[in-house]
Design an enzyme around this catalytic site. Structure first.
Site, mmCIF file in Angstrom:
data_model
loop_
_atom_site.group_PDB
_atom_site.id
_atom_site.type_symbol
_atom_site.label_atom_id
_atom_site.label_comp_id
_atom_site.label_asym_id
_atom_site.label_seq_id
_atom_site.Cartn_x
_atom_site.Cartn_y
_atom_site.Cartn_z
ATOM 1 N N ARG A 34 12.488 -17.357 -3.685
ATOM 2 C CA ARG A 34 11.381 -16.886 -2.859
ATOM 3 C C ARG A 34 11.617 -17.083 -1.367
ATOM 4 N NH1 ARG A 34 5.384 -19.040 -3.968
ATOM 5 N NH2 ARG A 34 5.832 -18.118 -6.004
ATOM 6 N N HIS A 80 9.668 -7.023 -9.289
ATOM 7 C CA HIS A 80 9.019 -8.153 -8.612
ATOM 8 C C HIS A 80 7.539 -8.226 -8.999
ATOM 9 C CE1 HIS A 80 9.378 -11.212 -5.477
ATOM 10 N NE2 HIS A 80 8.215 -10.825 -4.987
ATOM 11 N N TYR A 125 -1.376 4.747 3.568
ATOM 12 C CA TYR A 125 -1.340 5.612 4.744
ATOM 13 C C TYR A 125 0.056 5.730 5.354
ATOM 14 C CZ TYR A 125 -6.407 4.915 4.617
ATOM 15 O OH TYR A 125 -7.715 4.862 4.237
#
Length: 747
Positions: A34, A80, A125
């Site tokens: 991570r 993931h 967007y």
């Protein structure tokens, strides 16, 4: 020894053992999967998966942009299984040119701004594709260069690393917090890092100092200056830890100060807010106005308008660097996962050596993979050519035999793979020109085979190849340094005396220890109103940006800025609210001025010395011990010194004796008892039988007025000569009627 046992089909272990194992497992997951980047490709797992997923979606630099939500969906669904917000934020970071030195993602839409990096639009967007630089990580992916591991549900494979052609871990840097460790790797310039790598290839024994000739320091995406000294940067690269200071760039323009480049990850709006806050607090009287004129042509343009052209702009900017984010420190912690799979803090040389080891291994695997492909193809072409040269017999066998493969293998000495390839050959490939094509391809592949074998068998050829590829990538993706390395003086914040306006004030101390400050030097301190039972004690004329210093009855000094004192329109405030003097102590004297202003400090036991105002400043509530008092002695009013060489000291006792000595006979000290000025037996002082009533410093040609009740005696400079004597003498008797002097005044 742990105890494992089952009860009714349930396995039980000790809670301490379970929690320890669970926490260690979690820690290793956070560290390895991570938070920390790998030295090979410089990426964390989520970043690696985003880049790989985008390449699988065909989002190369030459393709059209696609919705970011499409990429995030693929990453979460295939590789993931975590939160979409965290994944999208990692994606945004790789697209921000002000966050990444060499962005990996080319975004369309609102991807945040330097003022607010978190102001990016939602993923539904925005659109994205990979940048040309991402080829550095992906170009050799399908060439047998890396290991592939199953994804989280075992339905497909994902690369454990990307075959980076450049040391991306240094180029883009990394930040992350794991369990018990963190990483802060600053970005660097591509051409400089490649130059250091080539130096190591050509001279493997190069020292770290020699490598730092190529990599002098970090290179942030913004154009701010790096002001950390070279020696400190070298120490950072030697130890892998330290901090780097970046400072905004500015210039003068028509009398104004224009900031045109900010440090890495610093917001212009935040800078303006910090400066405006100081202006509101009246801590920046030198600045008249502040404007933000940033636009598309000038992404950073902060205008600071000085109050006048007499302002020391260098000093002002030094203060702003010290008190705002115009100068910022960045922690450096070169902590990463090495080729052995373990996290470790490495120095610059270790990082480059280990990455080159990774690169050579990657290139070797790529060449070996290609060599295997070439050998396989040559093997097939050899069988195809045999078949082509005996095409009639091959066709006859295929038409007449039920199992043509073993017959072909036996007749023409073909392998099973060659025989299958001949059988799978289309009829269109039996044209007359096919033999020429086969032989041409054989010749081309044989040449490539020879080159591959020679390269794999020669260390020098491998070095030449890697060096050539590094130079090619540096030429394609490299650019000039953004963050210039500049030697600058350390930023110093202005103290209150510099920031406060300089106005004449008179600081008045009352007998009860109340203090106030009146504007101007023309007021009569004794004529002010005082509380019932209180009265005038002492006063000193200062500037409002100078410290006011007070002496208490124990000989301790205290200080505070004159502009912080209450106005003389009221009755002031008690000094005990600002300071914490010893029990029973009262304030006796007020003084101050510039740090180099000299004062005479004395006790009524007849001892005194000269000191500078700067030595009396005490920035604590308890003050500091300055004047040592003999038993029974009291503190006299401090007297200012005009000239050490020509001033004289006049001392008068309650017995009507006066002595005049040169001021130069007294020592200059920071603290202590001082030297004897006028002789008084110590026993008489202890019982208050004889003591000094007052002491005065008289400049050359000065006159003195003796006050005895309502009677005054004016003494000219020539009159004072009659009372001159050696230091420590008893002095001469004053005229009749002035045996009891209340005080001395300069005329």
């Amino acid at each position: 020894m742990s105890e494992h046992y089952t009860e009714e089909g349930t396995e039980r272990i000790r809670l301490a053992e379970f929690t320890e194992k669970a926490y260690l497992d979690y820690s290793m997951y956070v560290i390895l999967d991570r938070a920390l980047p790998h030295i090979g490709d410089g990426l964390k797992p989520v970043q690696r998966r985003i880049v790989y997923a985008m390449s699988e979606l065909g989002l190369s630099a030459a393709s059209k942009h696609k919705k970011s939500a499409r990429t995030v969906g693929d990453v979460l669904g295939k590789f993931h299984p975590h939160g979409d917000t965290a994944c999208y934020e990692a994606m945004v970071l790789m697209a921000q040119s002000f966050s990444y030195r060499y962005p990996l993602i080319d975004g369309q839409g609102n991807w945040g701004s330097p003022d607010d990096p978190k102001s990016f639009a939602a993923m539904r967007y925005t659109e994205a594709r990979l940048t040309p630089y991402a080829k550095v990580l992906l170009a050799e992916l399908g060439q047998g260069t890396v290991e592939w591991t199953p994804n989280f549900d075992g339905t497909m494979k994902e690369p454990s690393l990307l075959p980076a052609r450049l040391p991306n871990v240094l180029l883009n840097g990394a930040t992350g917090i794991a369990v018990g460790m963190a990483t802060d790797i600053p970005p660097h310039n591509l051409r400089e890092v490649v130059s250091a790598c080539i130096r190591l290839i050509e001279a493997p024994k190069s020292t770290l100092e020699e490598l730092c000739e190529h990599v002098p320091g970090p290179d942030f995406p913004t154009r701010a200056e790096i002001v950390t000294p070279r020696a400190d940067l070298l120490k950072i690269y030697q130890t892998g830890r330290g901090s780097v200071k970046a400072r905004a760039r500015w210039e003068r323009e028509e009398g104004n100060l224009v900031v045109n480049a900010l440090p890495y990850q610093v917001s212009g709006a935040r800078i303006l807010e910090q400066i405006a806050s100081q202006m509101r607090a009246k801590k920046l009287p030198w600045i008249e106005d502040l404007r933000d004129e940033s636009d598309h042509e000038n992404p950073t343009r902060l205008v600071i308008v000085p109050r006048s052209n007499r302002v020391d702009v260098e000093r002002l900017m030094s203060h702003l660097f010290a008190t705002t984010d115009l100068e910022r420190s960045y922690r450096v912690n070169l902590n990463l996962i090495g080729l052995d799979g373990r996290p470790q803090v490495k120095n610059l040389r270790e990082i480059l050596v280990e990455w080159l080891e990774f690169r050579f291994a990657t290139v070797r695997r790529r060449l070996q993979h290609r060599l295997n492909k070439v050998l396989d193809r040559l093997h097939l072409l050899e069988g195809l050519l045999v078949a082509f040269l005996n095409i009639d017999e091959v066709i006859h066998i295929i038409r007449t035999e039920d199992e043509p493969r073993p017959v072909l293998m036996s007749r023409f000495e073909l392998t099973e793979i060659q025989a299958d390839y001949v059988l799978d050959t289309k009829l269109r490939q039996l044209a007359r020109l096919e033999e020429m094509k086969i032989r041409a391809e054989q010749e081309e592949l044989a040449t490539e085979r020879d080159w591959l074998e020679k390269t794999l068998g020669s260390k020098q050829r491998m070095k030449t190849l890697v060096r050539k590829e590094l130079l090619a990538d540096a030429e394609e993706y490299g650019d000039a340094r953004c963050s210039l390395l500049v030697a600058r003086e350390a930023a110093v914040a202005m103290d209150e005396s510099e920031l406060a306006p300089s106005e004449p004030v008179t600081v008045v101390l009352s007998e009860k220890g109340w203090v106030r400050a009146a504007k101007g030097h023309e007021i009569d301190p004794a004529g002010l109103n005082y509380k019932a039972g209180d009265g005038f004690c002492d006063a000193v004329r200062l500037r409002s940006n100078q410290p006011a210093i007070f002496l208490d009855s124990t000989g301790r000094s205290y200080s505070l800025m004159a502009h912080t004192l209450p106005s003389a329109r009221g009755q002031g405030e008690p000094l005990t609210g600002r300071f914490a003097p010893p029990d029973g102590a009262v304030f006796r004297a007020a003084l101050g001025g510039a740090p180099e202003q000299r004062w005479l400090l004395a006790s009524d036991a007849g001892y005194g010395f000269i000191t500078q105002a700067g030595s009396l400043i005490a920035n604590t509530r308890k003050g500091k011990s300055v004047l040592t008092l003999p038993k029974g002695a009291r503190v006299l009013k401090a007297r200012p010194v005009v000239d050490l060489h020509t001033d004289r000291v006049v001392a008068v006792t309650n017995e009507g004796r006066m002595l005049v000595i040169p001021l130069s006979d007294l020592p200059e000290m920071a603290r202590g008892k001082g030297n004897k000025i006028i002789g008084i037996p110590g026993k008489r002082v202890a019982i208050r039988e004889e003591y000094v009533v007052d002491m005065l410093v008289v400049p050359e040609g000065g006159k003195v007025r003796l006050i005895s009740g309502k009677r005054h005696l004016n003494l000219k400079a020539a009159d004072l000569n009659a009372y001159e004597g050696e230091r420590g003498r008893r002095g001469n008797k004053l005229p009749r009627g002035f045996q009891k002097v209340d005080g001395l005044e300069l005329m």
